[in-house]
Write a protein that holds these residues in place. Sequence first.
Motif, PDB file in Angstrom:
ATOM      1  N   SER A 323       0.810  -1.127  -0.124  1.00 46.88           N
ATOM      2  CA  SER A 323       0.098  -0.080  -0.010  1.00 46.88           C
ATOM      3  C   SER A 323       0.787   1.216   0.027  1.00 46.88           C
ATOM      4  N   ASN A 355      -8.587  -4.148   1.253  1.00 43.94           N
ATOM      5  CA  ASN A 355      -7.749  -2.915   1.513  1.00 43.94           C
ATOM      6  C   ASN A 355      -7.151  -2.712   0.133  1.00 43.94           C
ATOM      7  N   THR A 359      -7.255   0.714  -1.723  1.00 40.24           N
ATOM      8  CA  THR A 359      -6.101   1.470  -2.083  1.00 40.24           C
ATOM      9  C   THR A 359      -5.981   1.975  -3.671  1.00 40.24           C
ATOM     10  N   VAL A 469      -5.168   6.710   1.867  1.00 39.05           N
ATOM     11  CA  VAL A 469      -4.768   5.599   0.693  1.00 39.05           C
ATOM     12  C   VAL A 469      -4.203   4.518   1.271  1.00 39.05           C
ATOM     13  N   VAL A 470      -3.559   4.607   2.457  1.00 37.44           N
ATOM     14  CA  VAL A 470      -2.899   3.333   3.059  1.00 37.44           C
ATOM     15  C   VAL A 470      -4.057   3.289   4.421  1.00 37.44           C
TER      16      VAL A 470
END
Length: 603
Positions: A323, A355, A359, A469-470
């Motif tokens: 990520s 996830n 992302t 974004v992470v």
Amino acid sequence: MKISMAQMKVNPKQLEDNFQTIKTLIEQAKQQGSDCIVFPELALSGYLLADLWYNPSFISQCESYNEKIVALSDGIIVIWGNVSSNLEDYLKGNDGRQALFNCAFVAHNKQFLKRENGSTLPYVKNLLPNYRIFDDSRYFISGQKFSVDFMFSPFIATLNNQDVRIALEVCEDLWSEHYDVNPTALWSEKQIDLLVNISSSPWTINKERTRDNHLMNMVKTYNIPFFVYVNTVGMQNTGKNVVLFDGGSKCISKLGQVVAQCNDGFEQEIKAFDLNRFAPGNLVYNQDKLLNAILTGIKEFDYQIFKGKVNWIIGLSGGIDSSVSAALLVLALGSKRVLGVNMPSKYNQQITINNAMLTAEKLGVEYLDVPIESLVDATALVTKLNHEDANSIEVVENTQARIRGHILSTIAAIRNGVVVNNGNKVETALGYCTIYGDTIGALSPLGDCTKMQVFDLARQLNKRFEDGVVPENLIPKEDEEGLSFDFMPSAELKSNQVDPMKWGYHDYLVQLYSEYPSHGFSDLIGHYKDGSIWKQPVSKWLKFYNLIDFESFIDDLKWVDYQIQSSVFKRIQMPPSILVSRGSFGSDFRENQGIYSCVDIKQ
């Protein structure tokens, strides 16, 4: 006297491009009304060129640009770094080696500037570093081969009917503590008006502060009227390491005043200042230095090696390393050139799959879902993995990793791309990776970052993007006792798998091992035995991981030591990493294969 510091981005081997940059900056300095412009060390060729320095044709090309620069010095003093092979006749004695010198040249009014002794020959770098990534004495002859009177004779420039006595140094000449010669001290005896150090000084974490403290001390100790330090910026490489140069050029007066300074954010800049009229300032440092360093490394590697014409393919697992790598690539190169590939097997949990999709969506990158379970089954069938000795869970784990590497490589070939390596330094050090699987790639942006630094980068990236974004479930919370995770780091290659690393503590051990190889773990064991370790920051991790008793402490140390030593064969086959520490695996911290049994750890 008005001076322009030309903190220049030097692209290694690109002589004509670098000359054109020099030409442009000289014109800008003239427009600024400067009397003098200073460029970095080896401003035409670059510094980290390995055995290209043995190529006579390349050396000849480098030297041919000196006269071109001299021709640009009409009405301005130009100081620059380049090599010379034409000084043999002035040596006290040659040992038969190739005569190549790393020099600081100076020209004024279309001719080389004369020294006080009448010579127009350049200053030759005296101190040749031979540690870490540096191999200067392999290629260059030291200025110590010349007489002191010859080498330490000031250059005399006449400005407004007054003589200005200029002294020159090249990079390491400033760092004389462990050498027999101190160039700064020798120059201080010559009644100089100005000491100029041209550098190609690589950046590592906190290097800018160490460098400035040292510069301040040298100026005050030797009463240098004005010390001008000009460093290069950008990226060069050793083959196994991507090396960054942060700039941080500045002028310091003998009172320790900051006369002028350029940015230390890896960016080219030309800064003009007047030695007779200046307002003292304070030292200013770039924020988020590690993040900006890695972004610079990615951008410059992409430009220098691939001319910005490839796509970057990333295995987007939904874990924190991938990520962070994906966010770094997008921030450096834009989302259109990044392709995320999720390759789940039956062991991947829905949380990591989600996830990865999240992302990719927030970064705006193309996303591919490529399940690998059928390929794992097919591999087991054709290789007879149901054989009793071959059907270990470790073989199945490695099979998954190698299939993923194969898929990424195939997609890269189809999409005119290269694969990015997601590994961090601790995993690489402990061999927690699969050769020809997750060890592949053109570049390892996080390869010299500990896991704790990856966590910090994740937080910084989320702030920079102003979006998660992470995924936050990947970023642990740290307090005075230790770490707490919503989702424990895992390779997800078997059921209920959790990484075996003790994050925080093993990060510390890996850095200790690679940054201070002369000590190894001996000092740490000594601190444990005498009890002083409990007054050190590392004690937090010993308590958190319940390594209170000596036997547990030593057993864990044995495991770490063995894992590091037995994994060399993987590291020497891995992609180049962006160097950010004082002990990056590759050309910096150098290894050979084989196990050394440390007596201290046996105790």
